[in-house]
Design an enzyme around this catalytic site. Sequence first.
Site, PDB file in Angstrom:
ATOM      1  N   SER A 114      -0.971 -10.604   0.508  1.00  0.00           N
ATOM      2  CA  SER A 114      -0.504 -11.946   0.826  1.00  0.00           C
ATOM      3  C   SER A 114      -1.669 -12.732   1.454  1.00  0.00           C
ATOM      4  O   SER A 114      -2.692 -12.900   0.806  1.00  0.00           O
ATOM      5  CB  SER A 114       0.715 -11.874   1.745  1.00  0.00           C
ATOM      6  OG  SER A 114       1.397 -13.097   1.784  1.00  0.00           O
TER       7      SER A 114
ATOM      8  N   HIS B 182       7.599  -9.941  -3.653  1.00  0.00           N
ATOM      9  CA  HIS B 182       6.546  -9.961  -2.636  1.00  0.00           C
ATOM     10  C   HIS B 182       6.662  -8.780  -1.663  1.00  0.00           C
ATOM     11  O   HIS B 182       5.701  -8.446  -0.968  1.00  0.00           O
ATOM     12  CB  HIS B 182       6.620 -11.292  -1.873  1.00  0.00           C
ATOM     13  CG  HIS B 182       5.366 -11.660  -1.138  1.00  0.00           C
ATOM     14  ND1 HIS B 182       4.168 -11.919  -1.772  1.00  0.00           N
ATOM     15  CD2 HIS B 182       5.120 -11.815   0.193  1.00  0.00           C
ATOM     16  CE1 HIS B 182       3.245 -12.226  -0.868  1.00  0.00           C
ATOM     17  NE2 HIS B 182       3.794 -12.171   0.328  1.00  0.00           N
TER      18      HIS B 182
END
Length: 665
Positions: A526, A639
């Site tokens: 990320s 994610h």
Amino acid sequence: MTKRAITTEDFMKLEVFSDPQFSPDGASYAYVSTRVNDKKEYESNLFVQSLNSEKAKQWTFGPHNTSYPRFSPTGKYVVFQSNRSGTSQLWLLPLDGGEARQITTFKNGAGNPEWSKDGKYIIFSAQLEEGDDVTNQKELTKEEKQKQKEENSKKPLHVKNLRYKSDAQGFLDDKKSHIVLYDVEKETFTQLTSGDFHYGYQDISPDGKTILFAGNLNEDNEYELKSDIYALNLDTKEITKITDGEGSYYTATYSPSGKKIAYLGHKHEYLNATLTKIYLYDVETKEHTCLSEGWDIQVGDMIAGDTRLGTSESGPVWSKEEDRLFFIGSNLGATNLYEVNLSGEIKERYNVDSHVFGFTYDPNNNSFVVGVSTPTVPCNFFLLNEANNVKQLTDANRDFIDEVEIGTPEAISFKAEDGWDVHGWLLRPYGFEEGKKYPFVLEIHGGPHVMYGQTFFHEMQLLAAKGYVVLYTNPRGGHGYGQEFVNACRGDYGGGDYRDLMAAVDYAVETYDFIDKERLGVTGGSYGGFMTNWIVGQTNRFKAAVTQRSISNWLSFYGVSDIGYFFNKWQHGYDLLDDPKALWDISPLKYADKVETPLLILHSEQDYRCPIEQGEQLFVTLKHLKKEVEFVRFPGANHELSRSGKPELRVDRLNHICDWFDKYL
């Protein structure tokens, strides 16, 4: 006898605890245990343990996801949510014997149950469509769900709203989260909220006349990143806004007398880098007071990890006497249990350089059950009494701990080039031998507004088990070191944060002579993926890099991420239309021609936070430039792959990371 090294599959052997809940009499507590079963799927079940017993009793069984146990105030029932019927629904378990019975059959499920203070009602959340009747809800059968899925797959997605997708939920539809009341004796349902808004239940007043909810009831709410606390009078249905409409407010709870309300939030002074504060609201005088004025710690648990599953209470929780509040706070790489009196005086109740991931409070004895993880022990529960004496209640994962070598991280602290103190940890490799040189991996956390800390982290232990020195630090932008520190990376991505990370590597190489400075690797996910991409475009000191769920191009991120339309503005100070050149200048893709480090790109197909096109752009560009690069795409993952993704995909991901570093380091 020498213990074996940790393997990629070992996280699947761990039992992960969450959500401790005291029984009303304070004699026992329930909790959730999650593990990976023989089918390599997550399953979670409820356990209960008497404070006088060394062993817990299992309450629920089977390959389901069962969670959110809540005792009725009378101690007669426990309500919980489970997907054992095929959809997450509410179940009621009588504590005097008998099987749990299903009490909701809502088409889109039901969850987050809480009791009214008199035990007559259960209040819960349900996803409802316009015109739904809560008195006549029918859960779809497996065949009906499959048919609906097939029909939806043939229809185009008609998008009208700015917020039309979410990494957690996928593509969004017109359903809204509403609050429903269940009468336990009459077995009837009443919908308490209505309209085209999302309502997040918070609490019910002790007299049962008012509920608190969080939400945004403004017509322009999809353009506003705000949340307020509201009070709903159950007799008149009148809604009153309690907070000021100028920030994000949540986690509201009535004091035992109902005279005061505690809540969390902030006014976005530093946008999403603002420290969370604790507020008090006087129900009679309508006066608001900030209890945390002048503090410089983050309220809540901000530790990043890969072995935490399930939710847990982090506060604020009222004391029985109504003179204190208890909460978890993040500070210096640890999370602690704190208390604060109504004058704002704060003190630590539990601080042992660990990760307090949840707690439950017993007003009968002013005691707590505290959930704790440490770098060498994944999780356990402890009893903390009024005198601050501690008693260990569980011994989770004992066989695993006795079998494998778990390294103890060494805390480090060094000065950044501008004098800031930066904190981190270093793990020595498995079977460490003095005089031997070892390859090195720098790990970079996501966020950026989270922190690495004193918790069990399987990935770090795995890399050490594979023979690497592992360094993980909290560069500026991370939580745990005050407001100025967490805000310091905003408007400066790739600046001071990059220099902090390079200073960390310099410090490690200069301090530990067993690090081979010719064999340095770097990885992160990320924001950590962005920073990995940035690093390899700025320096060639690393011989291998793995970028995960990363950002390579802020220009496209603006329009493809579920948060891009506001994240660029909040983090960089401008968005696509304000200054595209400035966004391009801090995009790693711009510097692709300078990359000489072999780069492995890992990305999930259904990642809507950092969409896979970010990885695609980087791969195609580097490959077109004939750089050393490979791209791995994980099907059906979002994610959260590294933390809660399908276990087999998590194993694949870890194997790819280890194989890449083994190949080049």
